[in-house]
Design a protein around this motif. Structure first.
Motif, short mmCIF file in Angstrom:
data_model
loop_
_atom_site.label_atom_id
_atom_site.label_comp_id
_atom_site.label_asym_id
_atom_site.label_seq_id
_atom_site.Cartn_x
_atom_site.Cartn_y
_atom_site.Cartn_z
N ASP A 1 0.82 -1.20 0.00
CA ASP A 1 0.00 0.00 0.00
C ASP A 1 0.86 1.25 0.00
OD1 ASP A 1 -2.28 -1.49 -0.03
OD2 ASP A 1 -2.64 -1.36 2.13
N SER A 2 1.91 1.22 0.80
CA SER A 2 2.77 2.39 0.90
C SER A 2 3.40 2.72 -0.44
CB SER A 2 3.87 2.15 1.95
OG SER A 2 3.32 1.96 3.22
N TYR A 3 3.71 1.70 -1.24
CA TYR A 3 4.37 1.95 -2.51
C TYR A 3 3.48 2.76 -3.45
CZ TYR A 3 7.31 1.17 -6.59
OH TYR A 3 8.13 1.36 -7.67
N GLN A 4 2.17 2.60 -3.34
CA GLN A 4 1.27 3.38 -4.18
C GLN A 4 1.38 4.88 -3.87
OE1 GLN A 4 -2.76 2.05 -5.05
NE2 GLN A 4 -2.38 0.21 -3.80
N LEU A 5 1.90 5.22 -2.71
CA LEU A 5 1.98 6.62 -2.32
C LEU A 5 3.00 7.40 -3.14
CD1 LEU A 5 1.79 6.30 1.58
CD2 LEU A 5 -0.05 6.67 -0.05
N ARG A 6 3.76 6.69 -4.01
CA ARG A 6 4.68 7.42 -4.87
C ARG A 6 3.90 8.32 -5.84
NH1 ARG A 6 4.03 2.44 -7.16
NH2 ARG A 6 3.97 2.26 -9.45
N TYR A 7 2.65 8.00 -6.08
CA TYR A 7 1.85 8.80 -7.00
C TYR A 7 1.48 10.17 -6.41
CZ TYR A 7 1.24 4.37 -9.45
OH TYR A 7 1.45 3.18 -10.12
N CYS A 8 1.57 10.31 -5.13
CA CYS A 8 1.24 11.61 -4.51
C CYS A 8 2.40 12.16 -3.68
CB CYS A 8 -0.02 11.50 -3.65
SG CYS A 8 0.06 10.24 -2.36
N GLY A 9 3.59 11.57 -3.86
CA GLY A 9 4.78 12.15 -3.27
C GLY A 9 5.07 11.76 -1.83
N LEU A 10 4.30 10.82 -1.26
CA LEU A 10 4.51 10.46 0.14
C LEU A 10 5.40 9.24 0.34
CD1 LEU A 10 1.25 11.01 2.23
CD2 LEU A 10 3.31 12.40 2.10
N PHE A 11 5.64 8.50 -0.71
CA PHE A 11 6.43 7.28 -0.56
C PHE A 11 7.82 7.60 -0.02
CE2 PHE A 11 9.34 3.98 -2.10
CZ PHE A 11 8.74 2.85 -1.59
N GLU A 12 8.48 8.59 -0.63
CA GLU A 12 9.83 8.96 -0.20
C GLU A 12 9.83 9.51 1.22
OE1 GLU A 12 8.34 9.95 -2.92
OE2 GLU A 12 9.48 9.01 -4.56
N LEU A 13 8.81 10.31 1.55
CA LEU A 13 8.73 10.88 2.91
C LEU A 13 8.62 9.78 3.95
CD1 LEU A 13 8.38 13.49 4.66
CD2 LEU A 13 5.92 13.16 4.39
N ILE A 14 7.75 8.80 3.70
CA ILE A 14 7.56 7.71 4.66
C ILE A 14 8.80 6.80 4.70
CG2 ILE A 14 6.19 5.65 5.17
CD1 ILE A 14 3.77 7.14 4.05
N ALA A 15 9.42 6.58 3.55
CA ALA A 15 10.62 5.74 3.52
C ALA A 15 11.73 6.38 4.34
CB ALA A 15 11.07 5.55 2.07
N GLU A 16 11.88 7.68 4.21
CA GLU A 16 12.91 8.39 5.00
C GLU A 16 12.59 8.30 6.49
OE1 GLU A 16 14.82 12.88 5.45
OE2 GLU A 16 13.43 12.43 3.82
N ARG A 17 11.31 8.40 6.80
CA ARG A 17 10.87 8.30 8.20
C ARG A 17 11.20 6.92 8.76
NH1 ARG A 17 9.40 10.69 13.03
NH2 ARG A 17 7.78 9.47 14.05
N ASN A 18 11.06 5.89 7.93
CA ASN A 18 11.29 4.52 8.39
C ASN A 18 12.75 4.10 8.36
OD1 ASN A 18 8.58 4.03 8.96
ND2 ASN A 18 8.13 3.39 6.85
N SER A 19 13.62 5.01 7.94
CA SER A 19 15.05 4.70 7.95
C SER A 19 15.58 4.70 9.38
CB SER A 19 15.82 5.73 7.11
OG SER A 19 15.78 7.01 7.75
N ILE A 20 16.83 4.27 9.52
CA ILE A 20 17.43 4.22 10.86
C ILE A 20 17.45 5.59 11.51
CG2 ILE A 20 19.56 3.73 12.13
CD1 ILE A 20 20.18 1.55 10.12
N LEU A 21 17.85 6.62 10.74
CA LEU A 21 17.89 7.98 11.29
C LEU A 21 16.49 8.52 11.52
CD1 LEU A 21 20.81 9.58 9.22
CD2 LEU A 21 20.86 8.78 11.59
N GLY A 22 15.58 8.19 10.62
CA GLY A 22 14.22 8.70 10.75
C GLY A 22 13.51 8.21 11.99
N LYS A 23 13.85 7.01 12.44
CA LYS A 23 13.17 6.44 13.61
C LYS A 23 13.63 7.06 14.93
CE LYS A 23 12.14 1.95 11.48
NZ LYS A 23 12.37 0.49 11.51
N VAL A 24 14.69 7.83 14.90
CA VAL A 24 15.19 8.46 16.13
C VAL A 24 15.08 9.98 16.05
CG1 VAL A 24 16.72 6.57 16.75
CG2 VAL A 24 17.56 8.38 15.23
N GLN A 25 14.11 10.48 15.30
CA GLN A 25 13.91 11.92 15.19
C GLN A 25 13.51 12.53 16.53
OE1 GLN A 25 10.93 12.24 12.15
NE2 GLN A 25 12.42 12.61 10.53
N ASP A 26 13.99 13.75 16.78
CA ASP A 26 13.57 14.47 17.97
C ASP A 26 12.20 15.09 17.72
OD1 ASP A 26 13.92 16.88 16.53
OD2 ASP A 26 16.01 17.04 17.18
#
Length: 327
Positions: free
Chosen positions: A72-97
């Motif tokens: 489902d998340s992959y479909q979000l590339r059509y509205c520009g959210l796939f990259e945002l969520i992928a970055e959030r789910n990265s190692i650095l993204g998971k430890v955001q302040d």
């Protein structure tokens, strides 16, 4: 304008630059000199209170995470959210302040608005995304309050154990507070208010330039001091005798104490504290909410009232004794 008239405007200007390192000594000496003239014991000095927030665990609002399946998340590339969520789910993204997390949540909410109307996304997923967006709208307020009251930067901004000083480097703090205010307005109405610029660039300023904490500390402790001083004066007002066939010596001495210590040393500092608060009062709406952990507006109102009460005593004494105090 009379001296008292000017003071009742809350001492908005001052020609000198008081040093806060001496304000304690000035207040203590002022109280001691008043009691010496009255020939009575002085009230105890008020205890200086450090400005602190409640423990972060008490202020934190728990938020349950919402996740999407990988397909489902992959479909979000059509509205520009796939990259945002992928970055959030990265190692650095998971430890955001809190600041980076809030910017992410705001971007996610804005992006979801595009996704729910994107025809390339399955209708079933769009319906689910619309439901998630409604949930995220509610969560924005929680994320925002967590940023304001549990982030490390804001804890540094809102706590203090030092007096406000105009010469201290508060940097671009008003600009940062204005940004907070814009975001607060957005959180109240995220579908009608334009999304502000990211808040993260202001994080360092808010962390290292604790203007709000210094003002809160100063106004709280000045209120306690002014209340004590006014109580000292009122409690023994009957000792200040004036009128026909009365020795005016005590009243004259007390008037000198007023001029030298209150007008000469303390009043200019009160003016600076009040002026600094008024300079930012219009952008403090994030802290003006029911049961706020940082009720600085109420603290300022109490500070002003304590100042006016103190001035009112002197005004009443001089009127009773027929003393005309010029500008």
């Amino acid at each position: 304008m009379s001296l008292f008239g000017a003071m009742l405007l809350l001492l908005s200007t001052s020609g000198c630059e008081p040093n806060p390192t001496s304000i304690d000594a000035s207040l203590e000496t002022y109280l001691e000199r008043i009691s010496n003239v009255q020939q009575v014991d002085a009230l105890s000095f008020p205890h200086i209170q450090a400005q602190q927030l409640a423990d972060k665990r008490q202020l934190l609002i728990p938020i349950e995470p919402v996740s999407l399946g990988l397909i489902d998340s992959y479909q979000l590339r059509y509205c520009g959210l796939f990259e945002l969520i992928a970055e959030r789910n990265s190692i650095l993204g998971k430890v955001q302040d809190n600041f980076r997390n809030f910017d992410y949540q705001a971007s996610l909410y804005k992006g979801l608005a595009k996704c729910v109307v994107e025809p390339k996304i399955d209708q079933a997923l769009r319906q689910r995304l619309a439901s998630i967006r409604e949930q995220k709208k509610t969560e924005l307020t929680a994320h925002w309050n967590n940023l304001l009251f549990t982030s490390e930067a804001m804890h540094m901004q809102l706590t203090s154990h030092q007096w406000y000083w105009a010469k201290r480097d508060y940097g671009m703090i008003k600009q940062a507070l204005t940004a907070l205010n814009h975001w607060h307005e957005y959180v109240q109405n995220p579908d009608t208010v334009q999304t502000p610029d990211p808040i993260t660039p202001y994080q360092q300023t808010l962390e290292t330039m604790p203007l709000l904490g210094d003002l809160y500390f100063s106004m709280t402790n000045l209120t306690d001091w002014l209340t004590t001083l006014t109580n000292q004066l009122q409690r023994h007002d009957n000792l200040m005798l004036c009128g026909p066939n009365r020795d005016p010596t005590k009243v004259a001495r007390l008037q000198n104490v007023f001029r030298k210590f209150y007008i000469g040393e303390i009043q200019p500092y009160l003016a600076q504290v009040d002026g600094s608060y008024m300079n930012i009062a219009s952008v403090l709406s994030p802290f003006d909410q029911p049961n706020s952990p940082f009720p600085i507006k109420n603290v300022h109102q109490a500070f002003r009232q304590a100042t006016l009460d103190h001035v009112a005593y002197w005004q009443g004494l001089f009127k009773r004794c027929g003393i005309k105090v010029g500008q």
